[in-house]
Design an enzyme around this catalytic site. Structure first.
Site, PDB file in Angstrom:
ATOM      1  N   ASP A  99     -14.286  -3.830  53.212  1.00 34.35           N
ATOM      2  CA  ASP A  99     -14.623  -2.696  54.174  1.00 34.35           C
ATOM      3  C   ASP A  99     -13.372  -2.251  54.893  1.00 34.35           C
ATOM      4  O   ASP A  99     -12.350  -2.487  54.505  1.00 34.35           O
ATOM      5  CB  ASP A  99     -15.555  -2.913  55.310  1.00 34.35           C
ATOM      6  CG  ASP A  99     -15.193  -4.047  56.209  1.00 34.35           C
ATOM      7  OD1 ASP A  99     -14.047  -4.454  56.073  1.00 34.35           O
ATOM      8  OD2 ASP A  99     -15.742  -4.125  57.403  1.00 34.35           O
ATOM      9  N   ASP A 103     -12.375  -7.228  57.042  1.00 30.50           N
ATOM     10  CA  ASP A 103     -13.331  -8.499  57.472  1.00 30.50           C
ATOM     11  C   ASP A 103     -14.457  -8.711  56.740  1.00 30.50           C
ATOM     12  O   ASP A 103     -15.383  -9.799  56.958  1.00 30.50           O
ATOM     13  CB  ASP A 103     -13.385  -8.579  58.977  1.00 30.50           C
ATOM     14  CG  ASP A 103     -14.196  -7.269  59.711  1.00 30.50           C
ATOM     15  OD1 ASP A 103     -14.661  -6.672  58.845  1.00 30.50           O
ATOM     16  OD2 ASP A 103     -14.467  -7.433  60.945  1.00 30.50           O
ATOM     17  N   ASP A 150     -11.560  -2.214  57.492  1.00 34.10           N
ATOM     18  CA  ASP A 150     -10.902  -3.063  58.131  1.00 34.10           C
ATOM     19  C   ASP A 150     -10.585  -4.563  57.898  1.00 34.10           C
ATOM     20  O   ASP A 150      -9.912  -5.348  58.064  1.00 34.10           O
ATOM     21  CB  ASP A 150     -11.352  -3.095  59.949  1.00 34.10           C
ATOM     22  CG  ASP A 150     -12.194  -4.162  59.900  1.00 34.10           C
ATOM     23  OD1 ASP A 150     -13.075  -4.213  59.204  1.00 34.10           O
ATOM     24  OD2 ASP A 150     -12.152  -4.829  61.177  1.00 34.10           O
ATOM     25  N   SER A 202     -14.150  -0.536  61.627  1.00 32.61           N
ATOM     26  CA  SER A 202     -14.697  -1.090  60.496  1.00 32.61           C
ATOM     27  C   SER A 202     -15.205  -0.243  59.470  1.00 32.61           C
ATOM     28  O   SER A 202     -14.325   0.410  58.691  1.00 32.61           O
ATOM     29  CB  SER A 202     -15.761  -2.035  61.019  1.00 32.61           C
ATOM     30  OG  SER A 202     -16.104  -3.028  60.101  1.00 32.61           O
TER      31      SER A 202
END
Length: 449
Positions: A243, A247, A245, A104
């Site tokens: 961010d 999400d 990733d 993340s």
């Protein structure tokens, strides 16, 4: 007993340190495959694997697919794609599970594994316990004729882009809108700008040249300074930062001010209030600003605070029958269109709300008075023991009493690091500083005693 490997959002840690090692991840792949075969013994099962752009993703992708194939499960590789895209493709391909290789918003030297069910939701505790049990067994390779096969999904990006655009009305357009999009050199680098461009926005990009080592490096939703400067320099209407990733999302308004997840949730809620029947409440977390809670209640919404972590937000949304929830970090779940937090879809929801009211972003938030907040991270060895220590609990209760309804105190163990987060929020910054510094020192003194 608690889980040995899975935390609140999968498995995460520093690459090369157990359990984020190639041998463990191979065993994890085999454990996942064994679990799937136990649930669907007579079916040809598929698992989808996606990843972000960090360099170790290639290593763990190979290890995972080896373990899954050894267990007799077929694998479809997406390559670098946002976490919510993996959830979406898992559903549409009728796969038995989706796996994301990502840490993340963490630096490149961390990595992790997130798992999605066949419905595109985070895996439940029962399944995680079963996988942990399986991966601790001996790795046994299925007979050669029953080994799984590996193929690539060549059109994953196109599928996901069309899905994102489908979540706004057919008449929605960004014509005449200039947006700076910051992809943090992460998983959205090749899809986010296309979504906004295909909706007719003028797009300037940051963070779209990943090299495996620069993910989240001074860019993205946790480091918005470059985006703020670029929005002002380009005279843009908005800045949007994801961010690593994809999400999470935050905005920057035309004046260069950061608009965090709490404020975005408020904007989405006010739009739903006008257009979404049955929308009666919003789920936040223990970290949600009191100013947002008050503003939502003033608009007639109920509000509930879940524990920090998107799985807890989603559980609370289901329990209450509500369709909107999220976190200050920008992890927002719009369950009318998505099964998990999705930065691009949340951004489109915000843009739709702004378009419907024909006002600049900063004006739409002018009446929302955020409470000053400060959080201090204190390194500790035993987070749970520290948070439950009687002297620390007494100090927190005393601070709450002195705030007398004008603020709140939160002690929270980090889900990914050996830290206790000490947070104080109040109407006046002087009160925040006074109580957060004192409480953090109490925690430090107990931690080293």
């Amino acid at each position: 007993m608690g889980k040995q490997f899975f935390g609140t959002d999968g498995i995460r840690g520093k690459v090369g340190e157990y359990p984020v090692t190639p041998d463990f991840v191979l065993r994890l792949g085999w454990g996942i495959g064994s679990y799937i075969k136990s649930q669907y013994p007579d079916e040809s099962s598929i698992v989808v694997i996606g990843k972000d752009t960090r360099i170790s993703g290639y290593m763990f992708e190979s290890a995972l697919q080896a373990g899954l194939v050894a267990a007799g499960v077929n694998v479809k590789l997406m390559g670098p794609m946002p976490t919510p895209a993996v959830a979406y493709i898992t559903r549409t391909l009728r796969a038995k599970m989706g796996i994301v290789i990502s840490a993340s918003h963490n630096p490149y030297y961390d990595n992790g594994i997130k798992l999605f069910s066949e419905k595109g939701t985070k895996l439940d505790d029962e399944a995680e316990f079963a996988i942990e049990s399986a991966l601790l067994s001996d790795v046994l390779t299925t007979p050669s004729e029953k080994l799984g096969k590996v193929t690539r999904i060549n059109d994953a990006a196109g599928r996901y882009i069309e899905y994102c655009k489908s979540t706004v009305s057919s008449g929605f357009s960004l014509t005449g809108t200039k947006i700076v999009v910051d992809c943090a050199h992460g998983a959205t680098y090749h899809v986010a700008d296309k979504v906004f461009k295909e909706l007719d926005a003028s797009v300037v990009t940051l963070g779209t040249e990943p090299n495996g080592l620069n993910i989240n490096d001074k860019l993205g939703s946790t480091s918005p300074a470059q985006l703020q400067a670029k929005v002002v320099e380009e005279n843009a209407d908005f800045g949007i930062a994801f961010d690593g990733d994809g999400d999470r999302v935050i905005f920057v308004d035309s004046l260069g001010n950061v608009v965090d997840g709490d404020q975005l949730i408020y904007l989405i809620a006010t739009q739903m209030d006008a257009s979404q029947l049955g929308q009666s409440g919003v789920v936040g977390t223990l970290m949600t600003n009191m100013g947002i809670e008050n503003a939502l209640k003033d608009k007639g919404f109920q509000f509930y605070r879940a524990k920090v972590g998107d799985r807890y937000v989603k559980e609370a949304m289901i329990d209450h029958g509500w369709i909107l929830g999220g976190e200050s970090s920008g992890h927002i779940i719009c369950s009318d269109v998505s099964t998990t937090g999705d930065g691009i879809i949340s951004a489109l929801k915000v843009l739709s709300a702004i378009n419907s009211q024909s006002k600049p972003l900063h004006e739409l938030l002018a009446d929302v008075a955020l409470y000053p907040q400060k959080m201090i991270n204190v390194k500790v060895k035993n987070q749970k023991a520290i948070c439950e220590h009687p002297e620390i609990k007494a100090a927190a209760e005393q601070a709450e009493a002195e705030l007398n309804g004008k603020g709140r105190v939160l002690l929270r163990p980090s889900g990914t690091e050996p830290l206790v987060r000490v947070m104080v929020e109040a109407k006046e910054m002087a009160l925040v500083e006074q109580h957060v510094e004192h409480l953090a020192q109490v925690v430090r003194d107990i931690a080293i005693a």
